[in-house]
Design an enzyme around this catalytic site. Structure first.
Site, short mmCIF file in Angstrom:
data_model
loop_
_atom_site.label_atom_id
_atom_site.label_comp_id
_atom_site.label_asym_id
_atom_site.label_seq_id
_atom_site.Cartn_x
_atom_site.Cartn_y
_atom_site.Cartn_z
N SER A 88 0.82 -1.21 0.00
CA SER A 88 0.00 0.00 0.00
C SER A 88 0.85 1.26 0.00
CB SER A 88 -0.96 -0.03 1.20
OG SER A 88 -1.88 1.03 1.13
N ASP A 95 -9.56 -4.39 -5.01
CA ASP A 95 -9.04 -3.31 -4.18
C ASP A 95 -10.02 -2.14 -4.13
OD1 ASP A 95 -7.42 -1.19 -3.06
OD2 ASP A 95 -5.69 -2.46 -3.51
N HIS A 128 24.04 -4.42 -25.32
CA HIS A 128 23.95 -3.02 -24.89
C HIS A 128 24.09 -2.83 -23.38
CE1 HIS A 128 21.86 -3.10 -28.82
NE2 HIS A 128 22.41 -1.90 -28.99
#
EC number: 3.1.-.-
Length: 520
Positions: A317, A392, A469
């Site tokens: 949270s 949620d 890279h």
């Protein structure tokens, strides 16, 4: 007399831990630290039973504290009302100050009566003796004996001070830390000259934002810091602390951050590793939270002996702010897991406030409560896992059933767009949004299979790019790739960085749902 003063100024005692086969301390318990044994797996706990004088005096002081909290929260409105009624004149304030002074004297007398009640209680005298001995000498034996008591942690001796690592660096000629830095929002009007007139015009808005943030704002953002809520949840908190004390076998530490805030930390010993589980004391702010996280990480490195690459940060949270700050500030930490977190506080704040307050809310959050999780997360180069809770009710901007309003989606998109900007172009962004809209595992799998994602091909592309890279983000992989290839890579990366958990915001995460972040 010295012992009586210690009882007057001493902390509130909540629980006492004893071995199961030990008897209650009799009235003539000697006031020596050696009279106490440490809690272990065969221990039981009991609430401390105060004498009548201490109990009634403590109730009066607690009631006064409740009234003070209510007055503090409502002070902006009270001052505005008193000003409109003309009660802030000198002729009105002076008598009021006399009443306030008399009330403070009465409360001081009640505190003295509470101290006398504690002084007549042998259990409290024994506790205060051990506490004073531990403050003088923080030996392992004294700490072990002090672990028999659950009391107001502000009085626990400081185990680790934020200046300890700094003093080591200074002794070696290195730099010293004096607080931590936060990312600041850019000015809204960069082309406007910051003249004195503009500053004067902005002053009323800035004062209003400051008052809102320091009264109602931070209490709404950190409800656990509200005194009334703490009182209501005290029995549950004490039960949880008792379980932790037994599991940790007294391994508890008090850390002092650079802003003076204290962090209550316990350590669970599992498979030879120490897992800190911290709780910050006091009313927090983003800067305080960052300071607290800084001292916890410093404690793990300099006192417990962890290397940064051995540290994995898990946050739930609102803890995502301190976790992303730590990952940004300590880039060598191994990995980070964010559970039920969000990208930015402003949309969530606007959700619960009137629409007419939009300007005030946005300005207050940006200036004082700027939890910019996504911005900080993008500064971290290591493995990240996001756990999205499909029901949620806290970090959604509409209703829990609207899964696309979950701000965890925006956190994922911003992370992927920063790390893989070519992959997350128009086609990749669109297909990831479709995948995020899926309300079940079956729908997710259907979207995944519809685009025929070849995981082996995706892995080979990413590994080849990394070998050529290097690992530092952002990557330009996908620049010369077909739209279908970018869709496959985008879905593959989204699935590796976000996992769904069908639960509400406050449901504990089961052990079987915990997993390590993906990395190449």
């Amino acid at each position: 007399m010295a012992k009586l003063l210690s009882c007057v100024l001493g902390p509130r005692l909540y629980k006492i831990y004893r071995e199961r086969d030990s008897e209650r301390a009799p009235a003539s318990v000697p006031e020596t630290p050696t009279a106490v044994t440490a809690p272990h797996s065969s221990s039981w706990d009991t609430y401390y039973q105060p004498r009548a004088l201490e109990k009634h005096a403590d109730s009066i002081l607690a009631l006064a504290s409740v009234f003070w909290s209510i007055s503090y929260y409502s002070s902006p409105f009270a001052f505005f009302y008193l000003y409109r009624k003309g009660y802030l004149s000198l002729s009105k304030v002076v008598p009021f100050s006399h009443y306030a002074g008399t009330l403070l004297l009465l409360l001081a007398g009640v505190a003295c009566l509470r101290g006398i009640g504690r002084w007549t209680n042998p259990q409290y005298r024994q506790f205060i003796t051990i506490l004073e001995a531990t403050h003088r000498n923080q030996s392992s034996e004294n700490k072990r004996q002090l672990a028999n008591y659950n009391f107001d942690f502000r009085s626990w001796p400081v185990d680790f001070h934020w200046e300890e690592p700094s003093s080591r660096k200074e002794s070696r000629g290195g730099p010293s830390r004096r607080g931590v830095a936060l990312l600041r929002p850019e000015p809204l009007h960069r082309g406007t000259a910051d003249t004195l007139l503009n500053r004067v015009k902005k002053l009323p808005c800035q004062i209003t934002s400051y008052l809102v943030a320091h009264t109602l704002g931070r209490r709404m953002l950190y409800p656990g810091s509200v005194y009334l809520l703490q009182k209501a949840l005290m029995p549950v908190l004490l039960q949880g602390q008792a379980r932790l004390v037994e599991e940790c076998n007294g391994r508890r530490a008090k850390l002092l951050a650079c802003d003076g805030n204290e962090i209550d930390t316990m350590f669970v010993d599992r498979r030879g590793t120490a897992e800190p589980q911290g709780q910050k004391l006091g009313v927090p702010f983003p800067q305080n939270e960052a300071n607290a996280m800084d001292v916890v990480v410093q404690f793990a490195i300099h006192r417990l002996g962890f290397q940064p690459q051995d540290i994995i940060i898990y946050a739930w949270s609102i803890g995502g702010f301190t976790a992303t700050w730590a990952a940004m500030s300590y880039p060598d930490v191994s990995a980070m897991i964010l559970d039920a977190s969000f990208d930015d506080l402003v949309p969530l704040a606007l959700k619960v406030m009137p629409d007419s307050w939009r300007g005030l809310v946005t300005r207050t959050v940006r200036q004082h409560l700027n939890l910019n999780n996504a911005e900080q997360l993008c500064r971290y180069q290591g493995p990240v896992l996001l756990i999205r809770r499909t029901k949620d009710e806290i970090i959604t901007t509409t209703v829990p059933e609207d899964i696309m309003s979950n701000r965890g989606n925006d956190l994922l998109l911003k992370l992927l767009q920063h790390r893989y900007p070519r992959v997350m172009a128009e086609e990749g962004l669109r297909v990831v949004r479709q995948w995020l809209e899926a309300s079940s595992q079956l729908e997710e799998a259907s979207i995944y299979s519809r685009w025929e994602v070849e995981e082996d091909w995706c892995l080979s592309v990413l590994r080849s790019y990394q070998a050529e890279h290097g690992p530092d983000f952002p990557w330009s992989v996908g620049e010369d790739m077909s739209a279908d290839g970018r869709r496959q890579l985008a879905l593959f990366l989204a699935r590796k960085h976000l996992h769904n958990f069908e639960a509400t915001h406050c449901t504990p995460l089961p052990a079987q749902n915990f997993q390590m972040p993906w990395h190449l």
